[in-house]
Design a protein around this motif. Structure first.
Motif, PDB file in Angstrom:
ATOM      1  N   ARG A 370      -7.738  -1.613  -2.569  1.00 34.23           N
ATOM      2  CA  ARG A 370      -7.284  -1.162  -1.248  1.00 34.23           C
ATOM      3  C   ARG A 370      -6.690  -2.322  -0.447  1.00 34.23           C
ATOM      4  NH1 ARG A 370     -11.834   0.790   0.814  1.00 34.23           N
ATOM      5  NH2 ARG A 370     -11.535   2.853  -0.084  1.00 34.23           N
ATOM      6  N   ASN A 374      -2.857  -2.353   0.847  1.00 32.00           N
ATOM      7  CA  ASN A 374      -2.547  -2.528   2.270  1.00 32.00           C
ATOM      8  C   ASN A 374      -1.687  -3.760   2.506  1.00 32.00           C
ATOM      9  OD1 ASN A 374      -4.069  -0.261   2.803  1.00 32.00           O
ATOM     10  ND2 ASN A 374      -5.878  -1.383   3.479  1.00 32.00           N
ATOM     11  N   GLU A 377       1.945  -3.053   1.483  1.00 33.81           N
ATOM     12  CA  GLU A 377       2.628  -2.212   2.477  1.00 33.81           C
ATOM     13  C   GLU A 377       2.991  -3.037   3.700  1.00 33.81           C
ATOM     14  OE1 GLU A 377       0.447   1.179   3.826  1.00 33.81           O
ATOM     15  OE2 GLU A 377       2.251   2.148   4.638  1.00 33.81           O
ATOM     16  N   ARG A 378       2.061  -3.901   4.147  1.00 35.13           N
ATOM     17  CA  ARG A 378       2.331  -4.742   5.312  1.00 35.13           C
ATOM     18  C   ARG A 378       3.523  -5.678   5.054  1.00 35.13           C
ATOM     19  NH1 ARG A 378      -1.958  -9.221   6.584  1.00 35.13           N
ATOM     20  NH2 ARG A 378      -3.292  -7.469   6.057  1.00 35.13           N
TER      21      ARG A 378
END
Length: 465
Positions: A370, A374, A377-378
């Protein structure tokens, strides 16, 4: 004397114009006195335009940037660095000061060499390397995937073991408990269990046991009749367990279940019947139970926070999902998968540098998959650069020096001690890499050199894969 000066002038002009280097001479004020005749190709302006001009003004106009002459005048020492020119060239420039008897700079001579083609080749090489890494990842994925869902990455041996067990139990109705730290992908495997079962056409109802307030848990799980309690819907409500009839009930974070609900859930598992709140009528339910937790249920049983009879009812087939730090072979493919997905989602063309993947390898990933998802994506959303570099990461890559393998250097000679260190590094690379190409990148060597060193020390774990 005049003839000697004229001859000296001719010699200097001949040296400057016939040299393979691009030469510029300035005075102590940074005014150009001489410039090579082919400067138009290098700088975008002629040598006649250069002579008499100030390097400071030329730097401001981006004819060459930054100015090596200004740096030499300020630091009074030879300086070498890369410049960009008004003609779109990338050049390597070295500036050298000339001093008089009083140690004052009287001239600065700069020698420049066009590196544009080399920089373009370097960029092409990096792009080719990116493609090769992506193709290698895709080929490896095809090799091991078979019927594996696209969001399940199983390159590493621990994950292959997990997937084999998931495949074995998917067709059964046995209760499965997925164990592992937060973020390891327990939900992904719960979905894989459902999609691999005969119940795949029926609903999979996911319940986050830690997200439902305790006072609402019973009504949410078992449902209720109209007017069962104050604030209840006039139409009543079907509970989550009943919605999972003929399908799969997935209890995520099952360790968060209140003890009062644990008792009722145990009864449902034993009798396959439920009773809605406010009703005396029982309803038969047929579902397959999959649970997941990041807590140690056995320790909870010992502490009295989890019922032992429910624990043994749930713990029919325990499957432990290893954290990302224990299956780092999956990082490369996970990164490529997330990068491709978010590039498509946000219409982006981000790429990742090999040194960034090395930094990913060194990171411990406390948030597991995860955290990696994340982060990707950031980076895709916020990063202005096309290439994702280590300096863009929110964590500092560990230095390799901090991770030098421990070896016995009590050898009889320096050569034997060096060989012991070399062999230790090769063994470490074997453990961490899937091919000799990855080992070469990991060790900073060429692939043929790695191949020869492996044969030299009789290390066959990579060669025989």
């Amino acid at each position: 004397m005049d003839e000697q000066l004229r001859l000296l002038e001719m010699e200097i002009e001949g040296i400057i114009n016939e040299s393979s280097e691009n030469i510029i001479v300035t005075n102590s004020e940074g005014i150009i006195l001489r410039a090579v005749k082919n400067s138009k190709e290098m700088y975008g302006i002629t040598s006649e335009e250069l002579v008499g001009a100030s390097v400071k003004e030329l730097e401001q106009k981006k004819i060459f940037s930054p100015s090596v002459t200004l740096s030499v005048l300020q630091q009074k020492t030879p300086i070498t660095f890369m410049q960009k020119t008004g003609a779109g060239k990338v050049i390597m420039t070295r500036g050298i000061p000339l001093f008089n008897e009083d140690n004052d700079i009287i001239r600065v001579i700069s020698f420049s060499h066009d590196m544009t083609e080399m920089e373009e080749l370097k960029e092409q090489y990096e792009q080719l390397q990116q493609k090769m890494m992506r193709y290698e990842s895709e080929i490896e994925q095809l090799r091991v995937r078979g019927s594996v869902p696209a969001d399940v990455i199983i390159n590493s041996r621990p994950m292959q073991t997990v997937w084999e067990l998931v495949n074995k139990v998917a067709q059964s109705d046995a209760t499965v408990v997925l164990q592992g730290e937060s973020g390891v992908g327990k939900t992904v495997f719960a979905k894989a269990l459902h999609s691999g079962s005969d119940r795949r056409e029926k609903p999979m109802i996911e319940v986050n046991c830690g997200a439902i307030p305790q006072n609402l848990f019973e009504s949410e799980m078992f449902g209720y009749e109209p007017g069962a309690f104050t604030g209840a819907s006039a139409k009543g409500k079907v509970g989550l367990i009943e919605l999972a009839d003929q399908g799969t009930l997935f209890l995520d974070e099952v360790g968060e279940l209140p003890l009062s609900i644990q008792v009722k859930l145990l009864k449902v598992l034993q009798e396959k019947k439920i009773t809605r709140m406010g009703s005396t009528k029982t309803r038969t339910v047929n579902f397959r139970l999959v649970a997941a937790t990041n807590r140690n249920l056995e320790e909870m049983v010992k502490s009295g926070t989890f019922r032992d009879d429910l624990y043994y009812r749930l713990n029919v087939v325990p499957i432990s999902i290893p954290p990302l730090r224990e299956r780092k072979e999956d990082i490369h493919q996970l990164t490529e998968t997330f990068l491709r997905s978010f590039n498509e989602k946000y219409v982006s063309e981000k790429t990742i540098h090999p040194s960034t993947l090395e930094a990913f390898w060194q990171h411990d990933w406390p948030g597991n998959v995860r955290e990696l998802e994340n982060l990707m994506e950031r980076l895709v959303v916020t990063l202005e650069h096309k290439m994702i570099l280590p300096e863009h990461l929110p964590f500092s890559p560990k230095r390799e020096l901090d991770q030098v393998p421990e070896v016995d250097i009590s050898a009889s000679s320096l050569q034997e001690a060096l060989e012991a260190v070399e062999k230790s590094w090769l063994l470490r690379a074997c453990r961490n890499c899937k091919s000799t190409y990855e080992m070469a990148e990991y060790l900073g060597l060429s692939q043929p050199t790695v191949f020869r060193r492996l044969k030299k020390y009789g290390i066959n774990s990579i060669l025989n894969r």
